[in-house]
Enzyme design. Structure first.
Site, PDB file in Angstrom:
ATOM      1  N   LYS A   1     -18.899 -44.096 -14.886  1.00 40.48           N
ATOM      2  CA  LYS A   1     -17.450 -43.836 -14.820  1.00 40.48           C
ATOM      3  C   LYS A   1     -16.715 -45.137 -15.117  1.00 40.48           C
ATOM      4  O   LYS A   1     -16.995 -46.165 -14.493  1.00 40.48           O
ATOM      5  CB  LYS A   1     -17.077 -43.320 -13.425  1.00 40.48           C
ATOM      6  CG  LYS A   1     -15.568 -43.178 -13.223  1.00 40.48           C
ATOM      7  CD  LYS A   1     -15.211 -42.742 -11.808  1.00 40.48           C
ATOM      8  CE  LYS A   1     -13.713 -42.824 -11.583  1.00 40.48           C
ATOM      9  NZ  LYS A   1     -13.342 -42.626 -10.173  1.00 40.48           N
TER      10      LYS A   1
ATOM     11  N   SER B   1     -27.459 -30.362  10.610  1.00 42.44           N
ATOM     12  CA  SER B   1     -27.717 -28.933  10.704  1.00 42.44           C
ATOM     13  C   SER B   1     -27.720 -28.314   9.314  1.00 42.44           C
ATOM     14  O   SER B   1     -26.704 -28.322   8.621  1.00 42.44           O
ATOM     15  CB  SER B   1     -26.622 -28.286  11.563  1.00 42.44           C
ATOM     16  OG  SER B   1     -26.527 -26.926  11.271  1.00 42.44           O
TER      17      SER B   1
HETATM   18  P1  FAD Z   1     -19.802 -33.626   5.589  1.00 41.14           P
HETATM   19  O1  FAD Z   1     -20.316 -33.651   4.217  1.00 41.14           O
HETATM   20  O2  FAD Z   1     -18.980 -32.448   6.015  1.00 41.14           O
HETATM   21  O3  FAD Z   1     -21.051 -33.752   6.547  1.00 41.14           O
HETATM   22  C1  FAD Z   1     -20.965 -33.399   7.906  1.00 41.14           C
HETATM   23  C2  FAD Z   1     -22.357 -33.356   8.482  1.00 41.14           C
HETATM   24  O4  FAD Z   1     -22.261 -33.088   9.875  1.00 41.14           O
HETATM   25  C3  FAD Z   1     -23.245 -32.278   7.884  1.00 41.14           C
HETATM   26  O5  FAD Z   1     -24.558 -32.747   7.750  1.00 41.14           O
HETATM   27  C4  FAD Z   1     -23.205 -31.176   8.942  1.00 41.14           C
HETATM   28  O6  FAD Z   1     -24.345 -30.363   8.926  1.00 41.14           O
HETATM   29  C5  FAD Z   1     -23.153 -32.039  10.197  1.00 41.14           C
HETATM   30  N1  FAD Z   1     -22.636 -31.311  11.348  1.00 41.14           N
HETATM   31  C6  FAD Z   1     -21.364 -30.904  11.585  1.00 41.14           C
HETATM   32  N2  FAD Z   1     -21.307 -30.236  12.765  1.00 41.14           N
HETATM   33  C7  FAD Z   1     -22.568 -30.261  13.280  1.00 41.14           C
HETATM   34  C8  FAD Z   1     -23.174 -29.726  14.462  1.00 41.14           C
HETATM   35  N3  FAD Z   1     -22.489 -29.027  15.366  1.00 41.14           N
HETATM   36  N4  FAD Z   1     -24.482 -29.939  14.632  1.00 41.14           N
HETATM   37  C9  FAD Z   1     -25.227 -30.644  13.730  1.00 41.14           C
HETATM   38  N5  FAD Z   1     -24.717 -31.145  12.602  1.00 41.14           N
HETATM   39  C10 FAD Z   1     -23.406 -30.950  12.379  1.00 41.14           C
HETATM   40  N6  FAD Z   1     -14.837 -38.675  -2.004  1.00 41.14           N
HETATM   41  C11 FAD Z   1     -15.011 -39.529  -3.011  1.00 41.14           C
HETATM   42  O7  FAD Z   1     -15.309 -40.709  -2.784  1.00 41.14           O
HETATM   43  N7  FAD Z   1     -14.886 -39.111  -4.300  1.00 41.14           N
HETATM   44  C12 FAD Z   1     -14.508 -37.852  -4.606  1.00 41.14           C
HETATM   45  O8  FAD Z   1     -14.436 -37.501  -5.782  1.00 41.14           O
HETATM   46  C13 FAD Z   1     -14.225 -36.965  -3.561  1.00 41.14           C
HETATM   47  N8  FAD Z   1     -13.828 -35.698  -3.800  1.00 41.14           N
HETATM   48  C14 FAD Z   1     -13.537 -34.880  -2.751  1.00 41.14           C
HETATM   49  C15 FAD Z   1     -12.997 -33.615  -2.990  1.00 41.14           C
HETATM   50  C16 FAD Z   1     -12.635 -32.808  -1.922  1.00 41.14           C
HETATM   51  C17 FAD Z   1     -12.022 -31.476  -2.171  1.00 41.14           C
HETATM   52  C18 FAD Z   1     -12.877 -33.225  -0.584  1.00 41.14           C
HETATM   53  C19 FAD Z   1     -12.539 -32.331   0.580  1.00 41.14           C
HETATM   54  C20 FAD Z   1     -13.436 -34.457  -0.355  1.00 41.14           C
HETATM   55  C21 FAD Z   1     -13.738 -35.303  -1.417  1.00 41.14           C
HETATM   56  N9  FAD Z   1     -14.245 -36.569  -1.201  1.00 41.14           N
HETATM   57  C22 FAD Z   1     -14.435 -37.420  -2.235  1.00 41.14           C
HETATM   58  C23 FAD Z   1     -14.607 -36.975   0.146  1.00 41.14           C
HETATM   59  C24 FAD Z   1     -16.116 -36.840   0.315  1.00 41.14           C
HETATM   60  O9  FAD Z   1     -16.518 -35.524   0.024  1.00 41.14           O
HETATM   61  C25 FAD Z   1     -16.515 -37.183   1.726  1.00 41.14           C
HETATM   62  O10 FAD Z   1     -15.954 -38.418   2.078  1.00 41.14           O
HETATM   63  C26 FAD Z   1     -18.017 -37.295   1.843  1.00 41.14           C
HETATM   64  O11 FAD Z   1     -18.650 -36.163   1.339  1.00 41.14           O
HETATM   65  C27 FAD Z   1     -18.427 -37.527   3.259  1.00 41.14           C
HETATM   66  O12 FAD Z   1     -18.391 -36.365   4.001  1.00 41.14           O
HETATM   67  P2  FAD Z   1     -18.994 -36.434   5.462  1.00 41.14           P
HETATM   68  O13 FAD Z   1     -20.395 -36.883   5.385  1.00 41.14           O
HETATM   69  O14 FAD Z   1     -18.061 -37.210   6.317  1.00 41.14           O
HETATM   70  O15 FAD Z   1     -18.895 -34.920   5.954  1.00 41.14           O
END
Ligand code: FAD
Length: 503
Positions: free
Chosen positions: A84, A45
């Protein structure tokens, strides 16, 4: 065994919910491996967006890119990445003191004892330089130098722009047959009470059916958490921070090939330089600092113009009790989150995506696969958890309740044993499949202020003159090797130049 002896429904349609780093890494890997055999769909989304942070990585990411067959220079140009070589810790032992956690190896081990034993004896005799002087990665990092060296003599990872990385992987995944669907998931349908997930219902009325669902919906954990009700194991008694505030700034100097992490009374701060900007943030405990104050405190601690307003993120350190339940596998933030101190989240995504590919249940979803996946992922996450707790627990800081409590807390038994063994003997042992090698534990334990009471007798076989020569030779080799390396930023620019759009 399938006790009912009924054939299991095969898995032909995989639906990935979420298009952040986790969603697109999983989509790219499954697409590359199985895109010709499976129907792969990814729902994301634009309105919700991604978490937008997560920019420091560790060297295992290169393996992931090898599996995808990526061209490194193209990837770096597309994601504004730099190299890095490790992490510089400032104020973690006590305010004003620094140490470096470099990738790769330090010095030279003997089969009977790690290099630290020889170094400890050398330090006691006044014959040794600081530990990092024997590490090519640490020495190169602190001089802002980098080049690819033969035989992997410099072990490295990347800093990258998370949003561009997801976009880059999307291009690859779509090329391997993944279909992207834009839309907001409004409901998750199940085949009866307690049954498997059957479809995602989008707000626009579309219904996306599948046989296997990968929950990459971030902290929301829409499928595994909200729909299947899988519980969350809270680790906040070990990891005191539950908030982050992040902001990007304009670069004011050349990009360093390392992350800076600085301890503060309220938690800690990161600085991750990229080619075009710098990612900054504070990770803090809501008991030590309010969300209202955090953006202003962050703004005071960064250099360079802010490129957007600081954004506060809330999290609960911990993990889902299980990551794979029925026909749903959670990857990424939906499966849990440990703070980003050692850049391990993207690594855990990679491990989960590779494991899912290795255990891919083409012939039907079996509990035995889920159990094995959960066992392996559980061990990985606990290992990372212990390593991060180490940074809080072994410290001399006492300038806030956060640090005083962390010093006094009872840590997991696995970590307690490791600390005690090192404190008494200088030894670290690593089971084969653990992420962090001996050199990582040694650097962080000593950097945090833990000096072993003894060294291995193998170090005593050398007299002072021999030990002095051995250490001096190693240090000179590192110094000479690093002196020949070019400046990091210029090297990155030359590498990426052929992939820049003309003009
Ligand atoms: P998100 O990026 O949140 O993606 C979620 C997805 O689900 C999005 O596309 C969203 O649109 C979709 N979605 C959610 N609900 C719905 C819905 N109802 N309908 C349709 N789509 C939906 N990791 C590292 O390895 N190195 C780092 O330096 C690091 N720094 C970080 C710093 C912080 C402060 C944080 C919080 C995290 C950090 N991380 C780091 C972790 C890293 O950011 C995440 O592991 C990575 O970005 C994966 O996120 P994700 O894809 O699981 O979630």
């Amino acid at each position: 065994m399938n006790p009912s002896a009924e054939p299991l429904p095969p898995v032909r349609r995989v639906v990935i919910a979420g298009g952040g780093t986790a969603g697109w890494m999983t989509a790219a890997l499954l697409g590359k491996l199985l895109g010709k055999r499976l129907a792969l769909q990814l729902v994301e989304s634009d309105e919700i967006g991604t978490v937008g942070v997560g920019e420091a990585t560790i060297p295992s990411m290169r393996l992931f890119h090898e599996l995808l067959g990526l061209d490194e220079a193209e990837f770096m140009a597309a994601t504004q990445a730099v190299f890095k070589l490790g992490i510089r810790f400032d104020g973690w032992k006590r305010p004003g003191e620094q140490y470096f956690h470099g990738f790769g190896t330090t010095g030279r081990d003997h089969w009977s004892a790690g290099f630290q034993h020889f170094w400890l004896k050398g330090m006691a005799r006044g014959l040794a330089q600081p530990y990092g002087a024997y590490s090519p990665e640490t020495t190169a990092a602190l001089q802002n130098r980098f080049a690819h060296l033969p035989d992997g003599a410099l072990n490295y990872a990347y800093h990258l722009d998370a949003t561009r990385y997801a976009r880059y992987l999307r291009g690859l995944a779509e090329g391997w047959g993944v279909q992207r669907i834009e839309g907001k998931i409004a409901a998750v349908h199940r085949g009866g009470e307690g049954g498997p997930i059957t479809a995602l219902q989008l707000e626009n009325g579309a219904r996306i059916e599948g046989d296997l669902f990968v929950d990459c919906t971030g902290f929301r954990a829409l499928l595994l958490g909200e729909t299947l009700g899988v519980g969350y194991e809270d680790w906040s008694h070990w990891l005191p921070c539950d908030r982050a505030v992040a902001v990007q700034t304009r670069s004011v100097r050349e990009a360093s090939p390392y992350v800076d992490v600085t301890a503060h009374p309220f938690g800690w701060q990161w600085r991750i330089p990229l080619q075009h900007r710098v990612g900054n943030g504070l990770v803090y405990s809501s008991r030590e600092m309010s969300d209202a104050d955090a953006p202003e405190v962050l703004a005071r601690h960064v250099e360079g113009e802010l490129l957007a307003a600081p954004r506060v993120l809330r999290f609960r350190p911990g993990r889902r009790e299980k990551a794979w339940v029925g026909n749903c596998v959670a990857i990424g933030l939906s499966s849990g989150f440990l703070e980003p101190l050692e850049s391990t989240s993207i690594y855990l995504i990679q491990r989960a995506a590779i494991r899912l590919a290795q255990m891919f249940p083409a012939g039907g979803v079996r509990p035995v696969d889920a159990d094995e996946f959960n066992r392996q992922m559980g061990a990985d996450v606990e290992h990372v958890r212990d390593f991060i707790i180490l940074h809080y627990h072994v410290t001399q800081r006492d300038d806030s309740a956060l640090w005083r409590n962390a010093r006094a807390m009872a840590v997991p038994e696995t970590l307690r044993r490791r600390i005690q063994l090192f404190a008494e003997t200088g030894r670290v042992f690593r089971p084969l499949d653990e992420l962090f090698a001996e050199n990582s534990w040694v650097q962080v334990m000593m950097g945090q202020g833990l000096t072993p009471a003894a060294h291995h007798p193998a170090a005593d076989l050398m007299g002072d003159a021999e030990l002095g020569q051995f250490l001096a030779r190693l240090q000179q080799q590192v110094a000479q090797q690093v002196a020949r390396l070019p400046a990091h930023q210029g090297y990155v620019e030359r590498l990426c130049a052929p992939h820049r759009p003309p003009g």
